[in-house]
Design a protein around this motif. Structure first.
Motif, PDB file in Angstrom:
ATOM      1  N   ASN B  16       0.824  -1.211   0.000  1.00 25.01           N
ATOM      2  CA  ASN B  16       0.000   0.000   0.000  1.00 25.01           C
ATOM      3  C   ASN B  16       0.859   1.262   0.000  1.00 25.01           C
ATOM      4  O   ASN B  16       0.476   2.287  -0.565  1.00 25.01           O
ATOM      5  N   PHE B  19       1.648   1.953  -3.451  1.00 23.59           N
ATOM      6  CA  PHE B  19       0.457   2.460  -4.146  1.00 23.59           C
ATOM      7  C   PHE B  19       0.236   3.934  -3.807  1.00 23.59           C
ATOM      8  O   PHE B  19      -0.069   4.746  -4.678  1.00 23.59           O
ATOM      9  N   GLN B  20       0.424   4.276  -2.537  1.00 26.69           N
ATOM     10  CA  GLN B  20       0.222   5.676  -2.138  1.00 26.69           C
ATOM     11  C   GLN B  20       1.273   6.583  -2.773  1.00 26.69           C
ATOM     12  O   GLN B  20       0.974   7.729  -3.126  1.00 26.69           O
ATOM     13  N   LEU B  23       0.011   7.111  -6.167  1.00 23.53           N
ATOM     14  CA  LEU B  23      -1.240   7.871  -6.220  1.00 23.53           C
ATOM     15  C   LEU B  23      -1.032   9.348  -5.880  1.00 23.53           C
ATOM     16  O   LEU B  23      -1.620  10.235  -6.505  1.00 23.53           O
ATOM     17  N   VAL B  27      -3.415  12.873  -7.285  1.00 27.54           N
ATOM     18  CA  VAL B  27      -4.711  13.159  -6.657  1.00 27.54           C
ATOM     19  C   VAL B  27      -5.237  14.516  -7.126  1.00 27.54           C
ATOM     20  O   VAL B  27      -6.409  14.652  -7.498  1.00 27.54           O
ATOM     21  N   GLU B  45     -14.294  15.336  -5.365  1.00 30.38           N
ATOM     22  CA  GLU B  45     -13.444  14.667  -4.365  1.00 30.38           C
ATOM     23  C   GLU B  45     -14.000  13.292  -4.027  1.00 30.38           C
ATOM     24  O   GLU B  45     -13.246  12.323  -3.890  1.00 30.38           O
ATOM     25  N   ASP B  46     -15.314  13.199  -3.892  1.00 31.03           N
ATOM     26  CA  ASP B  46     -15.929  11.896  -3.624  1.00 31.03           C
ATOM     27  C   ASP B  46     -15.588  10.909  -4.745  1.00 31.03           C
ATOM     28  O   ASP B  46     -15.286   9.741  -4.502  1.00 31.03           O
ATOM     29  N   VAL B  48     -13.049  10.963  -6.819  1.00 32.10           N
ATOM     30  CA  VAL B  48     -11.631  10.583  -6.805  1.00 32.10           C
ATOM     31  C   VAL B  48     -11.364   9.599  -5.670  1.00 32.10           C
ATOM     32  O   VAL B  48     -10.606   8.632  -5.829  1.00 32.10           O
ATOM     33  N   GLN B  49     -12.008   9.833  -4.532  1.00 34.39           N
ATOM     34  CA  GLN B  49     -11.822   8.917  -3.404  1.00 34.39           C
ATOM     35  C   GLN B  49     -12.299   7.518  -3.794  1.00 34.39           C
ATOM     36  O   GLN B  49     -11.626   6.524  -3.546  1.00 34.39           O
ATOM     37  N   ALA B  52      -9.921   6.032  -6.251  1.00 34.08           N
ATOM     38  CA  ALA B  52      -8.669   5.600  -5.615  1.00 34.08           C
ATOM     39  C   ALA B  52      -8.856   4.238  -4.953  1.00 34.08           C
ATOM     40  O   ALA B  52      -7.991   3.360  -5.065  1.00 34.08           O
ATOM     41  N   LEU B  53      -9.998   4.071  -4.295  1.00 33.79           N
ATOM     42  CA  LEU B  53     -10.257   2.779  -3.650  1.00 33.79           C
ATOM     43  C   LEU B  53     -10.391   1.671  -4.697  1.00 33.79           C
ATOM     44  O   LEU B  53      -9.860   0.570  -4.535  1.00 33.79           O
ATOM     45  N   TRP B  56      -7.000   0.825  -6.011  1.00 37.27           N
ATOM     46  CA  TRP B  56      -6.225   0.009  -5.076  1.00 37.27           C
ATOM     47  C   TRP B  56      -6.678  -1.449  -5.167  1.00 37.27           C
ATOM     48  O   TRP B  56      -5.871  -2.364  -5.212  1.00 37.27           O
TER      49      TRP B  56
END
Lengths: 386, 176
Positions: B16, B19-20, B23, B27, B45-46, B48-49, B52-53, B56
Motif C-alpha cells: 500500500n 500504491f500511495q 497515487l 490526486v 473529491e468523492d 476521486v476517493q 482511488a479505492l 487500489w
C-alpha cells in the motif's frame, strides 16, 4: 498573432477550475490507507495461521455474544470493542409512500380544453436556456399527459421560428403517463404536486455553433398535444436569444417527484476521545472512543449502527475551520449491543497515517452519524513525527 | 525498470505504501479532471476517493508490463465520473452556475480570450475534456485517448478538429 492556443487553453482551464478544496489529497490518501491490508511477511506466516484460528474463535464468540445480546436486552460487553474495517452504510432506508399517484382505470389522454398552462421559470447551463411550462386541469375531469408534444415557437411579430427538433440537452426523465387533475397551476418555486405536470424545452444561447448568424427572440410558445386539438399558448418573458441552427430540445411531460418519507431522526451517543500524544507517519494511530448514552432510552446499536468519520488536520494558525467530516466506516456494533441510558461503551479505533504526512501538531477529528448525516466532530490533539 | 515501474510492481504485490507513492502526485490532477466532468468540488473529491479505492483493489489485476500509472488511474477516475453523471440525482439537480464576468474577464476581452472562453464553453463535453486532458494535464494523445476510450490517433484527429473549430486561423502544428 495571438499567443499559442495551447497556452490560452491552459490559462483558461486554470482560471475556470482553480484548486481542489484544501486537504483533498490527504483525505483521498487516508481513505486508501484505511482499507489497505498489509501483505503478510514470511516471518509472519506461522503467526498468520495462529491468527486465523484465533480470529475464527473470536468471530464464534462474537456471534454467540450477539445472539445473547438479542435475547438479553441491555447486555453490556466488557473491555474495549475491537476495530473492524466495516464499510459505512450510506443508504438511508427509503420508505415508499403510502399515497402514490396512480393512474385510475379509465383515465383518458388530456385534450387542450382540459388544461391550463403557465410559464414556470428558466435556468441556464452549458450555453443552453431551459424553459419550463406547468400544467394543471380545469373543469371536473382527470386526464393524463404522456410523451413529447409538438412545440412551435414564435417571435414578437408572430413569425414561426423554424427550429430543427433535437434531443433535449439534459435528456428526458419521465416517459410514463402523468395524471393531471383540476386544480391550481404549479408554483414556480416548489415541486410539482400530484395532479400537476411540467414540460421543459431548451435552446442554445451561444453563437459559435451557428457561424455568425443572429439570434432570435422567442416570445410565444404553442404546444400541441399528441392527440391533436387546439394548441395551448404561453407567452415567454425575455429569455436570452436562441440560435436556430442549434435546434430546439423538447422534453417529455413530467410529474411530481416520487414521494419519499424522511427516515426517523435517531439519537446519537456523546463522544469522548482518548488519543495518544504522538504517532509516526506511516504508523497506525490507535485511539479509543467512549460513547455515552445521554438519553433516557436504550440505544440499540445493532438495529441502528452509526457510521463514523475521522480526519487528521494539521493545526494551522492561519487556517479556517475544517470541512464537515465524511462517513468512512461503520462502528463495530455487533459486539456492542445496546447502550443503556447513562451507560458508556468504549471502541478501539485505528487510523493509518500516510507515510508522507508532514510532521507537526495535528487535530484528530471524529464524528458519528447515521448514513451521511454526520454531527459536529469531537477533536483531540496529536503530534505526527517522522 | 524506472521508479514508477518498480512502484507499480510493488503495488501489484499489495504494497500500500508503494500504491500511495504512485497515487499521491495524481490526486490533484484527478480532482481537477473530476471537477471538469462533474462541476462540483465535493462531488469531484468523492469521485476521486472512490476511484482511488477501486484502483487500489484493482491494482493486483494490472497487466504485467504496465509502466505508467497516470493514464490508468485517470481512466478509472473518468469512468467513476461518467457513472456518477448517469445517476438520476445528478441529471436532475446538477445544473452549473453561470459564470459571472469579473474585472479580469473584462480585461480579457481585449485579448480575445473571452471569445475563446465562449467557444470552449460551446464545445461538446468530450471535446472540452480532450482539451483539458491534453493542454492542462499535459497528457499525450495516447494517454488522453485512453481516458476517453479512444485510440491515440483518434484522439489526435479529434483534437485537431476541435482546435480548428476554436481558432481557424491558427497554425495548428504549433498547438499540437
Amino acid at each position: 498573432m495571438n499567443r499559442p492556443l495551447g497556452d490560452d487553453l491552459r490559462q483558461l482551464f486554470e482560471r475556470e477550475i482553480g484548486a481542489p478544496p484544501p486537504g483533498a489529497r490527504q483525505r483521498v490518501l487516508a481513505s486508501v490507507s484505511q482499507v489497505a491490508r498489509r501483505p503478510a511477511r514470511r516471518w509472519q506466516a506461522a503467526a498468520g495461521l495462529v491468527a486465523v484460528l484465533l480470529a475464527a474463535a473470536i468471530v464464534a464468540t462474537l456471534l454467540v455474544a450477539r445472539e445473547n445480546q438479542r435475547t438479553v436486552p441491555g447486555n453490556k460487553p466488557t473491555g474495549v470493542i475491537p476495530w473492524l474495517p466495516l464499510p459505512a452504510q450510506l443508504q438511508a432506508p427509503v420508505v415508499p409512500s403510502s399515497t402514490p399517484s396512480p393512474l385510475p382505470a379509465g383515465t383518458k389522454p388530456c385534450t387542450s380544453a382540459q388544461l391550463q398552462i403557465d410559464v414556470l421559470g428558466s435556468n441556464g447551463a452549458g450555453g443552453h436556456v431551459f424553459r419550463s411550462f406547468g400544467f394543471s386541469g380545469r373543469g371536473t375531469t382527470d386526464c393524463f399527459l404522456q410523451g413529447t408534444p409538438a412545440v412551435a415557437l414564435f417571435d414578437r411579430s408572430g413569425h414561426l421560428l423554424p427550429f430543427q427538433p433535437r434531443a433535449p440537452f439534459l435528456g428526458s426523465l419521465s416517459t410514463g403517463p402523468i395524471l393531471v387533475q383540476p386544480g391550481p397551476l404549479p408554483d414556480p418555486y416548489a415541486n410539482l404536486k400530484n395532479g400537476q405536470a411540467a414540460l421543459t424545452i431548451d435552446w442554445v444561447t451561444q453563437p459559435e455553433a451557428c457561424g455568425g448568424s443572429a439570434s432570435v427572440q422567442i416570445a410565444t410558445a404553442r404546444i400541441t398535444l399528441n392527440g391533436g386539438g387546439a394548441a395551448l399558448s404561453a407567452t415567454l418573458p425575455d429569455d436570452p436569444g436562441a440560435y436556430l441552427c442549434a435546434g430546439l430540445g423538447i422534453g417529455t411531460f413530467e410529474g411530481p417527484p416520487p414521494p419519499v418519507e424522511e427516515p426517523p431522526v435517531l439519537p446519537l451517543p456523546a463522544i469522548a476521545l482518548k488519543v495518544p500524544s504522538s504517532v509516526r507517519a506511516g504508523g497506525v494511530l490507535v485511539y479509543q472512543v467512549t460513547l455515552t448514552n445521554g438519553t433516557l432510552q436504550p440505544m440499540d446499536l445493532i438495529a441502528n449502527c452509526p457510521n463514523y468519520g475521522e480526519e487528521l488536520v494539521l493545526i494551522d494558525p492561519n487556517g479556517g475551520p475544517t470541512r464537515g467530516i465524511k462517513p468512512a466506516f461503520q462502528l463495530n456494533c455487533a459486539p456492542a449491543g445496546t447502550i443503556q441510558p447513562k451507560a458508556s461503551l468504549t471502541f478501539e479505533m485505528r487510523l493509518t497515517v500516510p507515510q508522507d504526512e508532514a510532521p507537526g501538531l495535528y487535530k484528530l477529528f471524529f464524528a458519528l452519524g447515521y448514513w451521511n448525516a454526520m454531527t459536529t466532530p469531537s477533536s483531540a490533539p496529536v503530534t505526527i513525527s517522522k | 525498470m524506472d521508479d514508477e515501474q518498480r512502484l507499480i510492481s510493488l503495488a501489484r504485490e499489495g504494497d500500500n505504501g508503494a500504491f500511495q507513492s504512485l497515487l499521491g502526485p495524481y490526486v490533484e490532477p484527478a480532482c481537477k479532471l473530476a471537477f471538469v466532468m462533474l462541476g462540483d468540488w465535493q462531488e469531484a473529491e468523492d469521485a476521486v476517493q472512490e476511484a482511488a479505492l477501486k484502483s487500489w483493489r484493482a491494482t493486483k489485476k494490472l497487466r504485467e508490463g504496465t509502466s505508467r500509472f497516470r493514464p490508468w488511474f485517470l481512466t478509472v477516475v473518468a469512468n467513476e465520473c461518467r457513472s456518477r453523471r448517469r445517476g438520476r440525482w445528478f441529471r436532475t439537480l446538477r445544473v452549473a452556475e453561470p459564470r459571472i464576468a469579473t474585472q479580469a474577464d473584462v480585461a480579457d476581452v481585449a485579448a480575445g480570450r473571452a471569445d475563446l472562453e465562449r467557444a470552449v464553453a460551446a464545445l461538446d463535453r468530450s471535446a472540452r475534456l480532450l482539451l483539458f486532458l491534453h493542454f492542462y494535464l499535459d497528457l499525450s494523445h495516447e494517454e488522453a485517448g485512453r481516458v476517453l476510450g479512444l485510440s491515440g490517433a483518434a484522439a489526435k484527429t479529434r483534437l485537431y478538429r476541435t482546435l480548428r473549430a476554436l481558432r481557424p486561423e491558427l497554425e495548428l502544428e504549433t498547438a499540437l
